[in-house]
Enzyme design. Structure first.
Site, short mmCIF file in Angstrom:
data_model
loop_
_atom_site.label_atom_id
_atom_site.label_comp_id
_atom_site.label_asym_id
_atom_site.label_seq_id
_atom_site.Cartn_x
_atom_site.Cartn_y
_atom_site.Cartn_z
N SER A 6 41.71 45.76 35.36
CA SER A 6 40.97 44.17 35.01
C SER A 6 39.83 44.82 35.39
O SER A 6 40.21 44.71 37.42
CB SER A 6 42.02 43.45 34.98
OG SER A 6 41.03 41.88 34.79
N HIS A 31 40.37 45.76 30.88
CA HIS A 31 40.36 44.71 30.87
C HIS A 31 39.57 43.65 30.98
O HIS A 31 38.82 43.86 32.49
CB HIS A 31 41.79 44.10 31.18
CG HIS A 31 42.41 42.54 30.85
ND1 HIS A 31 43.55 42.23 29.98
CD2 HIS A 31 42.81 41.88 31.90
CE1 HIS A 31 43.59 41.52 30.15
NE2 HIS A 31 43.19 40.95 31.00
N ASP A 33 38.40 39.31 31.82
CA ASP A 33 39.01 38.48 31.94
C ASP A 33 37.60 37.12 31.88
O ASP A 33 36.98 36.90 32.20
CB ASP A 33 39.80 38.04 33.06
CG ASP A 33 41.08 38.70 33.50
OD1 ASP A 33 41.78 38.62 32.08
OD2 ASP A 33 40.53 39.54 33.89
N MET A 35 36.76 33.42 31.84
CA MET A 35 37.37 32.06 32.36
C MET A 35 36.13 30.58 32.26
O MET A 35 35.50 31.16 32.20
CB MET A 35 37.96 32.22 33.93
CG MET A 35 38.87 33.32 33.75
SD MET A 35 39.57 33.33 36.09
CE MET A 35 40.13 34.62 35.87
N HIS A 64 40.23 38.76 27.00
CA HIS A 64 41.38 37.91 27.27
C HIS A 64 40.58 37.01 27.75
O HIS A 64 39.47 36.77 28.67
CB HIS A 64 42.35 38.46 28.36
CG HIS A 64 42.89 37.55 28.96
ND1 HIS A 64 44.26 37.64 30.12
CD2 HIS A 64 43.89 36.45 28.00
CE1 HIS A 64 44.74 36.20 30.36
NE2 HIS A 64 44.92 36.05 28.97
N MET A 66 40.43 33.24 28.18
CA MET A 66 40.91 32.25 29.20
C MET A 66 40.14 30.77 28.84
O MET A 66 39.31 30.34 30.47
CB MET A 66 41.55 32.30 30.78
CG MET A 66 42.42 33.27 30.61
SD MET A 66 43.36 34.52 32.32
CE MET A 66 41.33 35.26 32.10
N MET A 135 51.42 36.60 30.03
CA MET A 135 51.28 36.73 31.50
C MET A 135 52.49 36.56 32.23
O MET A 135 53.52 35.96 32.29
CB MET A 135 50.50 35.28 31.69
CG MET A 135 49.05 35.02 30.94
SD MET A 135 47.66 36.60 31.79
CE MET A 135 47.63 36.50 32.79
N GLY A 142 43.04 36.93 40.18
CA GLY A 142 43.56 37.95 40.34
C GLY A 142 44.52 38.26 41.61
O GLY A 142 44.21 36.96 42.46
N ASP A 173 50.29 40.74 31.98
CA ASP A 173 48.87 40.72 32.75
C ASP A 173 49.36 39.97 33.92
O ASP A 173 49.67 38.93 34.22
CB ASP A 173 47.91 40.01 32.29
CG ASP A 173 47.00 39.63 32.49
OD1 ASP A 173 46.43 40.65 33.56
OD2 ASP A 173 45.63 39.91 32.47
N GLY A 175 50.64 40.62 38.91
CA GLY A 175 51.12 41.08 40.07
C GLY A 175 52.10 42.70 40.04
O GLY A 175 52.90 42.93 40.03
#
Ligand code: DX5
Ligand code: ZN
Length: 214
Positions: A6, A31, A33, A35, A64, A66, A135, A142, A173, A175
């Site tokens: 990511s 990846h 992200d 948002m 991805h 969000m 998720m 992150g 996705d 942790g």
């Protein structure tokens, strides 16, 4: 194991350098992200940044979203060079239509569920998607801690996919590190997203290779 690092944890002042590092690594995709500060309590980056990444990337782009109302942006996401467009179950009242629109635009279609959304809700859509993203943290940031209940969800999803004759891949996705990655591999995950673990590593290329070998 397929790995999708990511870029959220990359150095945005040196994004070309970090994309070139990923090009040279064992990463299978990149990846991204997006948002909006509405669906999630954070704002990351949008289409101009994805286009800039696409200029340098030699790996498929796994986007991805969000954001609320992702169906409004299907053609823009495609025009940014996305290979996979990933929308959240929680913001798509007409998910079947949105998935068809993504495919008609020439992209692979994926659906994501939050930690509190049960796998069983995907029963009537799993045969239509190329990938399901579970998720394993609450989306927005992150570097958060892996939620252990995700392992059980990977197993449930694997069963749902087999029962429906779907060929959807299972992506996880949040942790992800060597320890949680090994548990996810054992449970049946196909693709791991990793941000902080890769980019905070002293040797990201070696770390991606280690994850890839899981
Ligand atoms: C979280 C994002 C993730 C994030 C994962 O909202 O969807 O893709 O970058 O980050 P790590 O691997 O740092 O938990
Ligand atoms: Zn993500």
């Amino acid at each position: 194991m397929l790995i999708s690092p990511s870029l959220l944890s990359a150095d945005f002042g040196n994004i070309q350098r970090d994309v070139e590092m990923l090009n040279a690594s064992a990463a299978d995709m990149i990846h991204l992200d997006v948002m909006d500060g509405v669906f999630v309590p954070n704002i990351s980056f949008g289409f101009p940044v994805i286009k800039a990444v696409q200029k340098h990337a030699t790996k498929p782009l796994d986007v991805h979203l969000m954001i609320v109302e992702p169906q409004k942006y299907v053609s823009q996401v495609r025009d940014c060079g996305a290979d996979i467009m990933n929308v959240h179950y929680e913001v798509c009242p007409h998910l079947h239509r949105t998935i068809q629109q993504i495919k008609q635009a020439g992209m692979k279609a994926a659906v994501t569920i939050n930690p509190a959304t049960p796998v069983s809700l995907l029963e009537d859509i799993v045969a239509d998607v190329d990938m399901v993203l579970l998720m394993s943290v609450n989306p927005g940031f992150g570097g958060q801690k892996f939620i252990p209940g995700t392992i059980k969800k990977v197993k449930q999803l694997r069963e749902l996919i087999s029962a429906s004759g779907s060929s959807a891949k299972i992506q996880v996705d949040g942790g992800v590190n060597m320890e949680t990655g090994a548990q996810l591999a054992q449970a049946g995950a196909d693709i791991l997203v990793a941000g902080n673990f890769v980019f905070s590593s002293p040797d990201p290329i070696a770390t991606i290779q280690e994850l890839h070998n899981l």
